[in-house]
Design a protein around this motif. Structure first.
Motif, mmCIF file in Angstrom:
data_model
loop_
_atom_site.group_PDB
_atom_site.id
_atom_site.type_symbol
_atom_site.label_atom_id
_atom_site.label_comp_id
_atom_site.label_asym_id
_atom_site.label_seq_id
_atom_site.Cartn_x
_atom_site.Cartn_y
_atom_site.Cartn_z
ATOM 1 N N ARG A 147 0.831 -1.209 0.000
ATOM 2 C CA ARG A 147 0.000 0.000 0.000
ATOM 3 C C ARG A 147 0.862 1.254 0.000
ATOM 4 N NH1 ARG A 147 -4.792 0.021 4.243
ATOM 5 N NH2 ARG A 147 -5.157 1.941 3.043
ATOM 6 N N LEU A 148 1.935 1.238 0.761
ATOM 7 C CA LEU A 148 2.839 2.389 0.776
ATOM 8 C C LEU A 148 3.513 2.574 -0.578
ATOM 9 C CD1 LEU A 148 4.500 2.047 4.305
ATOM 10 C CD2 LEU A 148 2.958 3.845 3.522
ATOM 11 N N ALA A 149 3.846 1.455 -1.217
ATOM 12 C CA ALA A 149 4.474 1.541 -2.540
ATOM 13 C C ALA A 149 3.503 2.141 -3.558
ATOM 14 C CB ALA A 149 4.939 0.157 -2.987
ATOM 15 N N LEU A 150 2.241 1.722 -3.484
ATOM 16 C CA LEU A 150 1.235 2.269 -4.408
ATOM 17 C C LEU A 150 0.983 3.755 -4.146
ATOM 18 C CD1 LEU A 150 -1.395 -0.631 -4.417
ATOM 19 C CD2 LEU A 150 0.069 0.072 -6.324
ATOM 20 N N SER A 151 1.103 4.161 -2.880
ATOM 21 C CA SER A 151 0.816 5.552 -2.527
ATOM 22 C C SER A 151 1.832 6.526 -3.133
ATOM 23 C CB SER A 151 0.793 5.720 -1.009
ATOM 24 O OG SER A 151 2.099 5.653 -0.462
ATOM 25 N N ARG A 152 2.983 6.007 -3.555
ATOM 26 C CA ARG A 152 3.990 6.900 -4.141
ATOM 27 C C ARG A 152 3.512 7.504 -5.459
ATOM 28 N NH1 ARG A 152 7.389 2.596 -2.087
ATOM 29 N NH2 ARG A 152 8.548 3.367 -0.278
ATOM 30 N N GLY A 153 2.547 6.850 -6.114
ATOM 31 C CA GLY A 153 1.988 7.403 -7.348
ATOM 32 C C GLY A 153 0.652 8.078 -7.126
ATOM 33 N N ASP A 154 0.296 8.312 -5.855
ATOM 34 C CA ASP A 154 -1.000 8.902 -5.510
ATOM 35 C C ASP A 154 -1.097 10.335 -6.023
ATOM 36 O OD1 ASP A 154 -3.391 9.543 -4.415
ATOM 37 O OD2 ASP A 154 -2.774 9.370 -2.327
ATOM 38 N N ALA A 155 -2.240 10.654 -6.654
ATOM 39 C CA ALA A 155 -2.433 12.011 -7.186
ATOM 40 C C ALA A 155 -2.458 13.055 -6.083
ATOM 41 C CB ALA A 155 -3.741 12.064 -7.984
ATOM 42 N N VAL A 156 -2.950 12.681 -4.905
ATOM 43 C CA VAL A 156 -3.007 13.625 -3.789
ATOM 44 C C VAL A 156 -1.603 14.041 -3.361
ATOM 45 C CG1 VAL A 156 -3.840 13.967 -1.423
ATOM 46 C CG2 VAL A 156 -5.162 12.582 -3.021
ATOM 47 N N ARG A 157 -0.679 13.102 -3.430
ATOM 48 C CA ARG A 157 0.704 13.370 -3.030
ATOM 49 C C ARG A 157 1.345 14.430 -3.926
ATOM 50 N NH1 ARG A 157 5.739 9.417 -1.781
ATOM 51 N NH2 ARG A 157 4.274 8.506 -0.342
ATOM 52 N N HIS A 158 1.022 14.405 -5.198
ATOM 53 C CA HIS A 158 1.676 15.299 -6.162
ATOM 54 C C HIS A 158 0.810 16.506 -6.532
ATOM 55 C CE1 HIS A 158 4.666 12.146 -6.586
ATOM 56 N NE2 HIS A 158 3.697 11.275 -6.849
ATOM 57 N N LEU A 159 -0.252 16.715 -5.798
ATOM 58 C CA LEU A 159 -1.179 17.797 -6.095
ATOM 59 C C LEU A 159 -0.560 19.162 -5.796
ATOM 60 C CD1 LEU A 159 -4.227 18.207 -6.908
ATOM 61 C CD2 LEU A 159 -4.686 18.376 -4.464
ATOM 62 N N ASP A 160 -0.709 20.090 -6.732
ATOM 63 C CA ASP A 160 -0.274 21.472 -6.516
ATOM 64 C C ASP A 160 -1.419 22.212 -5.832
ATOM 65 O OD1 ASP A 160 0.514 24.117 -6.569
ATOM 66 O OD2 ASP A 160 1.177 24.094 -8.658
ATOM 67 N N VAL A 161 -1.369 22.283 -4.507
ATOM 68 C CA VAL A 161 -2.492 22.870 -3.776
ATOM 69 C C VAL A 161 -2.624 24.371 -4.024
ATOM 70 C CG1 VAL A 161 -2.558 21.115 -1.969
ATOM 71 C CG2 VAL A 161 -1.047 23.092 -1.702
ATOM 72 N N PHE A 162 -1.520 25.045 -4.262
ATOM 73 C CA PHE A 162 -1.587 26.484 -4.498
ATOM 74 C C PHE A 162 -2.410 26.797 -5.752
ATOM 75 C CE2 PHE A 162 2.217 25.987 -1.878
ATOM 76 C CZ PHE A 162 2.050 26.990 -0.949
ATOM 77 N N THR A 163 -2.120 26.086 -6.832
ATOM 78 C CA THR A 163 -2.852 26.297 -8.078
ATOM 79 C C THR A 163 -4.299 25.834 -7.956
ATOM 80 O OG1 THR A 163 -0.817 26.008 -9.366
ATOM 81 C CG2 THR A 163 -2.902 25.753 -10.535
ATOM 82 N N THR A 164 -4.512 24.708 -7.284
ATOM 83 C CA THR A 164 -5.862 24.175 -7.102
ATOM 84 C C THR A 164 -6.741 25.157 -6.343
ATOM 85 O OG1 THR A 164 -5.001 21.903 -7.080
ATOM 86 C CG2 THR A 164 -7.195 22.261 -6.145
ATOM 87 N N PHE A 165 -6.206 25.700 -5.262
ATOM 88 C CA PHE A 165 -6.981 26.650 -4.459
ATOM 89 C C PHE A 165 -7.144 27.988 -5.172
ATOM 90 C CE2 PHE A 165 -5.229 24.430 -0.409
ATOM 91 C CZ PHE A 165 -6.042 23.343 -0.663
#
Length: 250
Positions: A147-165
């Motif tokens: 599960r931790l290995a799969l999380s490395r490709g998680d979209a939430v992890r790489h999300l640009d929150v500044f641009t999103t907000f």
């Protein structure tokens, strides 16, 4: 439930209407609501209230400094604010839901700023998770390791929150009559619940986020704070002269 729905909304924001059962005209009259909110009526309003409540909550364990609870809190705020922002930007969530109830917008803006301020700590959380030892810290649990290995490709992890907000705030500002109108709504939502000092701190941050300069502003503030800490450390927290005199007398 928040994480599951947030991931759904990030990938397919148009799924929101299907999750909220349409209300009958009789139900809307009984609840005092109208169909101007489009999808869901009062169901949508209750859903957003619950969403914002969970997103902005800080649990006692996090306040007490329990590491893993703090990590979970940062993740929860990040994914909740990002998903709601996506719904706003895509036009799925009617902006009237937030603009007609200013306290909702104020709460969302507060969570946005907090998430942006936590970006460095969130990155530290990811580094910690990526560095967990398989035998000592994961107890040789292959499922957890996978599960931790799969999380490395998680979209939430790489999300640009500044641009999103920033995109979501831009959508809100367009409907509120510009930046000034947006700030007025935030001020109205702060009445009775937020101190004037807190409001004066929040509004410039929201303005910077709207204009795409918040990241630089936060970096500058953190650099200044670090410089002050180093200056204090270099001084060695020297005692004032009167304290040294009292020490000698003892």
């Amino acid at each position: 439930f928040l994480e599951v729905l947030a991931r759904l909304f990030l990938g397919a924001p148009q799924a929101l209407p299907a999750l909220l059962a349409p209300e009958t005209e009789q139900q809307q009259q009984q609840d005092g609501s109208s169909s101007s909110n489009g999808i869901g009526g009062t169901s949508l309003q209750r859903f957003i209230d619950c969403w914002l409540l969970v997103a902005s909550a800080t649990f006692l364990e996090e306040l007490l400094g329990v590491g893993h609870m703090a990590m979970l809190g940062r993740f929860r705020r990040r994914i909740a604010a990002a998903a709601l922002s996506r719904l706003i930007s895509e036009g799925v969530l009617p902006v009237s839901i937030l603009l007609e109830r200013p306290e909702r917008l104020t709460r969302l803006a507060t969570v946005m700023i907090k998430v942006c301020d936590e970006v460095d700590r969130y990155a530290g959380d990811l580094s910690h998770l990526d560095g967990l030892d398989f035998e000592q810290e994961l107890n040789s649990d292959y499922v957890l390791a996978a599960r931790l290995a799969l999380s490395r490709g998680d979209a939430v992890r790489h999300l640009d929150v500044f641009t999103t907000f920033q995109t979501a705030l831009g959508t809100l500002a367009n409907s509120a009559g510009g930046e000034a109108g947006l700030m007025n709504v935030i001020a109205a939502g702060s009445a009775g619940t937020t101190s004037q000092a807190a409001l004066q701190e929040l509004q410039p941050m929201v303005s910077a986020l709207l204009h795409g300069t918040l990241q630089q502003r936060l970096a500058a503030e953190k650099a200044a704070a670090e410089a002050r800490r180093q200056e204090i450390a270099q001084r060695g927290l020297a005692l004032p002269e009167w304290a040294e005199v009292e020490d000698d007398m003892m």
